[in-house]
Design an enzyme around this catalytic site. Structure first.
Site, PDB file in Angstrom:
ATOM      1  N   SER A   1       0.833  -1.192   0.000  1.00  0.00           N
ATOM      2  CA  SER A   1       0.000   0.000   0.000  1.00  0.00           C
ATOM      3  C   SER A   1       0.876   1.255   0.000  1.00  0.00           C
ATOM      4  O   SER A   1       1.751   1.398  -0.847  1.00  0.00           O
ATOM      5  CB  SER A   1      -0.969  -0.044   1.188  1.00  0.00           C
ATOM      6  OG  SER A   1      -1.996   0.907   1.044  1.00  0.00           O
TER       7      SER A   1
ATOM      8  N   ASP B   1      -7.716  -6.632  -5.869  1.00  0.00           N
ATOM      9  CA  ASP B   1      -7.701  -5.351  -5.155  1.00  0.00           C
ATOM     10  C   ASP B   1      -8.144  -4.237  -6.084  1.00  0.00           C
ATOM     11  O   ASP B   1      -7.608  -4.088  -7.181  1.00  0.00           O
ATOM     12  CB  ASP B   1      -6.282  -5.064  -4.643  1.00  0.00           C
ATOM     13  CG  ASP B   1      -6.149  -3.703  -3.977  1.00  0.00           C
ATOM     14  OD1 ASP B   1      -7.153  -3.229  -3.398  1.00  0.00           O
ATOM     15  OD2 ASP B   1      -5.050  -3.123  -4.015  1.00  0.00           O
TER      16      ASP B   1
ATOM     17  N   HIS C   1      -5.972  -6.545  -1.506  1.00  0.00           N
ATOM     18  CA  HIS C   1      -4.943  -5.551  -1.183  1.00  0.00           C
ATOM     19  C   HIS C   1      -3.884  -6.113  -0.247  1.00  0.00           C
ATOM     20  O   HIS C   1      -2.698  -5.888  -0.438  1.00  0.00           O
ATOM     21  CB  HIS C   1      -5.638  -4.345  -0.538  1.00  0.00           C
ATOM     22  CG  HIS C   1      -4.786  -3.135  -0.395  1.00  0.00           C
ATOM     23  ND1 HIS C   1      -4.352  -2.404  -1.477  1.00  0.00           N
ATOM     24  CD2 HIS C   1      -4.300  -2.492   0.707  1.00  0.00           C
ATOM     25  CE1 HIS C   1      -3.637  -1.372  -1.047  1.00  0.00           C
ATOM     26  NE2 HIS C   1      -3.585  -1.407   0.278  1.00  0.00           N
TER      27      HIS C   1
END
Length: 516
Positions: A236, A427, A484
């Site tokens: 991320s 994601d 994710h």
């Protein structure tokens, strides 16, 4: 609420989508996730450097961070290791055959700024000297590597639905390395500063410098890791943290840190391609209408030079339509169920390592706020005035956020640092389309063409995802069926991924499959 993405990074764009969610979504127990925080924290424009100019990045990273006073070195950390040993975590399963350590490392003695870490040494005990040291960082910015990375993804334990009991993760990354989790910057998780003004001047540059200072001091406490092969990994917004820390290590040229590679997953890398790839993903996965996609394409300027263009009403309207379309799904894994209740369940539900529980955040939050857990981890020793949370409510401002880390990635490659960019393909937050567009900006020649890789070579094999390798030791990898947080959703495939990354090997093909 009107939001536009043209003037802000992808993180801000999706914050608009999250905050614009309808009443149906609000009624559900919504997870606070990595990437939801930059819009709330952001206090200044993106850093001005264009990605073509490494000199601009050098100038930024060597400038004093955010007007923060220069850190004052802490006392040498030698001799503290045994005080940090974790004898046993409350509710742990049987058969724990590795050492654990946790505690604080001071990064600025004058400010009273200290970062919390958790170390899970390699399975088998004694910090297996044949295995490297791997640092894991979560993103946000402002989210916990202990809560997400260690307790929900790649750590040795996960938390059951009662918020009290742990169960083993057979695919934990300490089967491949000695894994160090760092809560960074100060104000995240158990990490803190006695100078509260620090919470309003966090940013990319200061975070990288504090993380470097942490490593330098931590190695005095754990000298057996000096010179050990060292890798930095994360996901991320750690798409910024990881290469920026690696860059700091190169600049400081410490002989004790033997940096070999970085690996970043579903990573924020390059503003405009991250944003364009996100909306491309929404349309190609039937999450938005043709009309909405056309509105985005025609009215939102996704180019390297359009990222700073002022907002316009037509782009705002199209962005609002996207938010309405996504209001009732989990954008971090578009095929995963939503959590329907944040209540703990006693007796606990039988866990499954292969079927991630969408309510896990609540179990972890309950566990890490228990006094006996904090005592076992040597955490919260200053009695913080706020509870532990997965993503910080203490940080009030994020003062610098680079538009791109591509020039840093180029510099790492020039210094023979291995770079892997991986992406869970379900994601929608920082999707595979964003990763592909961002890597393509480097214009690297292909060394080994796009092909499937296999997480199992038994029988007919099992495709774990796809890989393309570029000259200069950069690989782009997808992980099939992962959101994710890749290790949460596909733990076995994630372990195969990291094992091959650390070994410097291409991911398995299936040439031998029929012979197994």
């Amino acid at each position: 609420m009107k939001c536009t993405v043209v003037a802000l990074v992808l993180l801000v764009a999706v914050q608009c989508l999250v905050l614009g969610a309808g009443p149906a979504a609000a009624a559900k127990a919504r997870r606070t996730r990595q990437g939801d925080y930059l819009n709330r924290l952001r206090g200044s424009p993106s850093s001005r450097a264009s990605w073509e100019s490494l000199a601009a990045v050098e100038e930024q990273t060597t400038t004093k961070a955010a007007g923060r006073p220069a850190p004052v070195a802490a006392a040498v950390e030698a001799g503290r290791k045994e005080a940090d040993r974790v004898e046993a975590l409350p509710g742990h399963p049987r058969g724990v055959d590795f050492a654990q350590y946790a505690g604080y490392v001071t990064v600025d003695a004058a400010a009273g700024r200290a970062l919390f870490y958790y170390l899970a040494e390699a399975v088998g005990g004694n910090g297996d000297k044949t295995k490297p040291l791997l640092l894991w960082l979560n993103g946000g910015p402002g989210c916990s590597s202990l809560g997400y990375g260690a307790m929900e993804e790649l750590g040795p334990f996960r938390v059951m639905s009662d918020g009290k009991t742990l169960y083993s993760n057979p695919y934990s990354w300490n089967h491949a390395a000695n894994v160090l989790f760092l809560e960074s910057p100060a104000g995240v998780g158990y990490s803190y500063s006695n100078t509260t003004a620090d919470y309003g001047r966090s940013g990319d540059n200061g975070t990288a410098e504090d993380a470097y200072q942490f490593l330098d001091n931590w190695l005095e406490r754990f000298p057996e890791y000096k010179g050990r092969e060292f890798y930095i990994t994360g996901e991320s917004y750690a798409g910024h943290y990881v290469p920026q820390l690696a860059h700091a290590i190169l600049r400081h040229a410490s002989p004790d840190i033997n940096l070999k590679g970085i690996m970043i997953g579903n990573a924020v890398i390059n503003d405009w391609t991250d944003s364009k790839g996100m909306y491309d993903f929404f349309w190609t996965h039937a999450l938005i209408s043709d009309e909405t996609a056309d509105g985005i394409s025609k009215n939102c300027n996704f180019t390297a030079y359009g990222a700073g263009v002022a907002s316009n009403a037509l782009c705002d309207a199209a962005s609002d339509e996207v938010g309405e379309s996504l209001a009732d799904i989990d954008i971090y894994n578009i095929y995963a169920p939503n959590c329907q209740s944040e209540k703990l369940v006693t007796p606990p539900i039988a866990p499954s390592i292969d079927n991630f529980d969408p309510c896990t955040d609540y179990y972890v939050e309950a566990y890490l706020n228990r006094p006996d857990v904090q005592k076992a981890l040597h955490a919260n020793v200053t009695r913080l005035d706020h509870p532990w949370s997965a993503c910080s409510d203490v940080l009030t401002r994020w003062v610098d956020s680079a538009k791109t880390v591509l020039p840093i990635i180029q510099e790492l490659m020039k210094n023979s640092i291995r770079v892997w960019v991986y992406s869970g393909d379900t994601d929608g937050r920082v999707p595979v389309t964003s990763s592909r567009l961002s890597v393509n900006q480097l214009q690297l020649p292909v060394a080994a063409k796009w092909r499937p890789w296999f997480s199992s070579t038994k029988g007919a094999g099992e495709v774990g995802g796809y890989i393309v390798q570029y000259k200069g030791d950069l690989s782009l990898v997808t992980v099939r069926g992962a959101g994710h947080e890749v290790p949460s959703y596909q733990p076995r495939r994630a372990l195969v991924l990291v094992q091959n990354f650390l070994a410097g090997k291409a991911l398995p093909d299936c040439k031998e499959c029929e012979q197994d």
